[in-house]
Structure formats: structure tokens, C-alpha cells
Write an enzyme that holds these catalytic residues in place. Structure first.
Site, PDB file in Angstrom:
ATOM      1  N   ILE A  28       0.842  -1.200   0.000  1.00 43.05           N
ATOM      2  CA  ILE A  28       0.000   0.000   0.000  1.00 43.05           C
ATOM      3  C   ILE A  28       0.873   1.245   0.000  1.00 43.05           C
ATOM      4  CG2 ILE A  28      -1.801   1.269   1.217  1.00 43.05           C
ATOM      5  CD1 ILE A  28      -2.570  -1.361   2.596  1.00 43.05           C
ATOM      6  N   GLY A  29       1.976   1.186   0.737  1.00 48.29           N
ATOM      7  CA  GLY A  29       2.832   2.371   0.791  1.00 48.29           C
ATOM      8  C   GLY A  29       3.897   2.250   1.855  1.00 48.29           C
ATOM      9  N   TYR A  86       6.920   4.400   9.844  1.00 45.78           N
ATOM     10  CA  TYR A  86       7.741   3.409  10.551  1.00 45.78           C
ATOM     11  C   TYR A  86       8.154   2.220   9.705  1.00 45.78           C
ATOM     12  CZ  TYR A  86       6.047   6.199  14.366  1.00 45.78           C
ATOM     13  OH  TYR A  86       5.758   7.259  15.175  1.00 45.78           O
ATOM     14  N   GLY A  87       7.675   2.138   8.487  1.00 44.61           N
ATOM     15  CA  GLY A  87       8.032   0.981   7.673  1.00 44.61           C
ATOM     16  C   GLY A  87       7.049   0.775   6.537  1.00 44.61           C
ATOM     17  N   THR A  88       7.053  -0.431   6.007  1.00 42.51           N
ATOM     18  CA  THR A  88       6.244  -0.734   4.826  1.00 42.51           C
ATOM     19  C   THR A  88       4.865  -1.245   5.228  1.00 42.51           C
ATOM     20  OG1 THR A  88       8.330  -1.466   3.870  1.00 42.51           O
ATOM     21  CG2 THR A  88       6.360  -1.932   2.609  1.00 42.51           C
ATOM     22  N   ASP A 145       1.495  12.707  16.320  1.00 39.77           N
ATOM     23  CA  ASP A 145       1.891  12.907  14.919  1.00 39.77           C
ATOM     24  C   ASP A 145       0.657  12.880  14.015  1.00 39.77           C
ATOM     25  OD1 ASP A 145       3.737  13.358  12.873  1.00 39.77           O
ATOM     26  OD2 ASP A 145       4.062  11.225  12.517  1.00 39.77           O
ATOM     27  N   ASP A 161      -2.254   4.831  13.560  1.00 40.64           N
ATOM     28  CA  ASP A 161      -0.913   5.044  14.129  1.00 40.64           C
ATOM     29  C   ASP A 161      -0.946   5.653  15.521  1.00 40.64           C
ATOM     30  OD1 ASP A 161      -0.019   4.003  11.811  1.00 40.64           O
ATOM     31  OD2 ASP A 161       1.020   5.777  11.088  1.00 40.64           O
TER      32      ASP A 161
END
Length: 292
Positions: A10-11, A15-17, A126, A144
Site C-alpha cells: 500500500i505504501g 515506521y516501515g512498509t 503525529d 498510528d
């Protein structure tokens, strides 16, 4: 990851994939967030695991569910409820116009999610349109949540995209290290203005200095009078005395007077003066939401 079939990437998140995947047992579509840690040799910090376990208990319709945590070797994979798009993509589909009812519904849902998480002593830290997700029936969900505390807020995303400062409050930009719920309320205010303007960011600063200038030019420069102890913040430096040149009705022309009043209560430079999520939900702007 034996229980999940990866379907597509997806993207790249902060923090990661992130992958779209299917649960082999139930057939449910989920989002797999593979967390990359800076120091892979260390494995996953126990503090991060503790924080993540707290997040599994957060169950609310306006917060993305964390279904599972898969911890193997030096990797941590978080299994989240899947949503079709984020608020940023939703903005892109609007062609520059957001109707007042949709704007109010989105803001109401954002504040409900915040109120729930803050009541459980979890901050986001964030918030931005990219981590506000919208599912097919128009429900907004905060994603998140709590990851900033578990993993820290990196200066750069895993994909090397710079983490945006556009939604950071002045106290954090001045180096404040002690956070409370007010950090999320400022971000919510910035997002509220952006929702009302169909995706045009309120304070799109290029760096910390530019970010603070944009804020103070709109809100006026703070001083010890209206923000006691501002000069004690680690990265404080004085700014020129700015006086606002634009009215709020010019900045958010689609927002009614009640909405503008709520926006100004969210965007208070001094964190102690910012409205909290529960008080924001009681604001007159939401008095006529029987249709939401």
C-alpha cells in the site's frame, strides 16, 4: 506471517512498509505494518512491546483496530483493520470543494477518536491527514495512535520523506519535551482548517523557523504575558511582533462563525489555553449534528 496472504504494497509509512493482506482463516482484508527499527541488532525494545500491547485494548469506531502483533527475529508486524483511503486521498477527490455537513461529520469523528484515546492516556503526537483513514461507509478512523511513544517520532520517514511539521504546535517546535493531550488538539485544529478548505494546508512551513513564522503571522506573536514560561522552552528564540493581517473568515471562508470559534479555541499557541477533546465535542458547532 503464516496466517496472512500479502496482496499488494500500500505504501511506506512513517515506521516501515504497509501491505494489504488477507487473513487466510477468516478471509478478512487487513493492513500489515512492518516496523523497521533503527538498530536491528537490538531487536524490538521491550518498551515498544509494552506500548503496543496497550494499543490492542483501544476499541472505538473512530480508531483503527490493532488486531494482532507478530514478533519475529528483529521484526515487528502490526496487523491493523484495513481502510480504503486516507484523508489526503479523500481531499484529492473533492475538486476543491468540501460541503459543510461532511466537514462537520469528519471533525466530529476526529474529536470522538481523540477523546477516547486521551481518556485512556494515549497520545498520538503525529496527527496529519495521512493517518486519518476513511472506510467505504465514510467512517473516519485515527491510525498510528501511540506509535510515536512506542518507537519515537523519526525525523525522516522510512521512505526518506521528511516528517511534516505542518501539524506541530509552537511549544513542540520550540523544543518542549513534556507532552500532554494539547499536542493532538493543535494538530486537530490544523486539520479542521484543512478539511474546511477541502485539503489546503493551513501552515505549510518549509522548516521549523518558517513554520513558527507562519503560525505567528496568523495568530500574533506570543509573549510571556499570554504564554508564561515560553522563554524557558529549550529551543525558544524571540520572533518579531506579528499582527494578523487576515481574518479567520478570509482564511476559512466555508466555515461558519461557530466553526471559526472552535478553530480559534484549538489553535492557541500556549498549550495550557487549548481546548480539550471533550470540551470541543460540547462546542456549539456540533449542536446541529442530528444528520451526522
Amino acid at each position: 506471517m503464516l496466517n496472512y496472504d500479502k496482496m499488494e504494497k500500500i505504501g511506506e509509512g512513517t515506521y516501515g512498509t504497509v501491505f494489504k493482506a488477507r487473513n487466510k482463516n477468516s478471509g478478512e482484508i487487513v493492513a500489515l505494518k512492518r516496523v523497521r527499527l533503527d538498530d536491528d541488532d537490538e531487536g524490538v525494545p521491550s518498551s515498544a512491546l509494552r506500548e503496543i500491547c496497550i494499543l490492542r485494548e483501544l476499541k472505538h469506531r473512530n480508531v483503527v483496530r490493532l488486531y494482532d502483533v507478530v514478533h519475529s527475529e528483529n521484526k515487528l508486524t502490526l496487523v491493523f483493520e484495513y481502510c480504503d483511503q486516507d484523508l489526503k486521498k479523500f481531499f484529492d477527490s473533492l475538486n476543491g470543494y468540501m460541503d459543510a455537513q461532511t466537514a462537520r461529520s469528519l471533525m466530529l469523528q476526529l474529536l470522538r477518536g481523540l477523546s477516547f484515546c486521551h481518556a485512556h492516556h494515549v497520545l498520538h503526537r503525529d496527527l496529519k491527514p495521512q493517518n486519518l483513514l476513511i472506510n467505504t461507509n465514510g467512517t473516519l478512523k485515527l491510525a498510528d495512535f501511540g506509535l510515536a511513544r512506542a518507537f519515537g517520532v523519526p525525523v525522516r520517514c522510512f521512505s526518506a520523506e521528511v516528517v511534516t511539521l505542518w501539524y506541530r504546535p509552537p511549544d513542540v517546535l520550540f523544543g518542549a519535551k513534556l507532552y500532554n493531550t494539547s499536542i493532538d488538539m493543535w494538530s486537530a485544529g490544523c486539520i479542521f482548517a484543512e478539511i474546511s478548505n477541502a485539503g489546503r494546508p493551513l501552515f505549510p512551513g518549509a522548516d521549523v523557523d518558517d513554520q513558527l513564522k507562519r503560525i505567528f503571522k496568523q495568530l500574533g506573536s506570543p509573549s510571556e504575558d499570554n504564554w508564561p514560561s515560553i522563554t524557558q522552552l529549550p529551543d525558544y528564540k524571540p520572533y518579531p511582533i506579528y499582527h494578523p493581517t487576515l481574518t479567520w473568515s478570509q482564511i476559512v471562508p466555508n466555515l461558519n462563525s461557530r466553526g471559526r470559534d472552535l478553530l480559534q479555541k484549538l489553535l492557541v499557541c500556549n498549550p495550557a489555553g487549548r481546548i480539550d477533546a471533550d470540551a470541543a465535542l460540547r462546542h456549539a458547532y456540533f449542536a446541529d449534528t442530528s444528520d451526522v
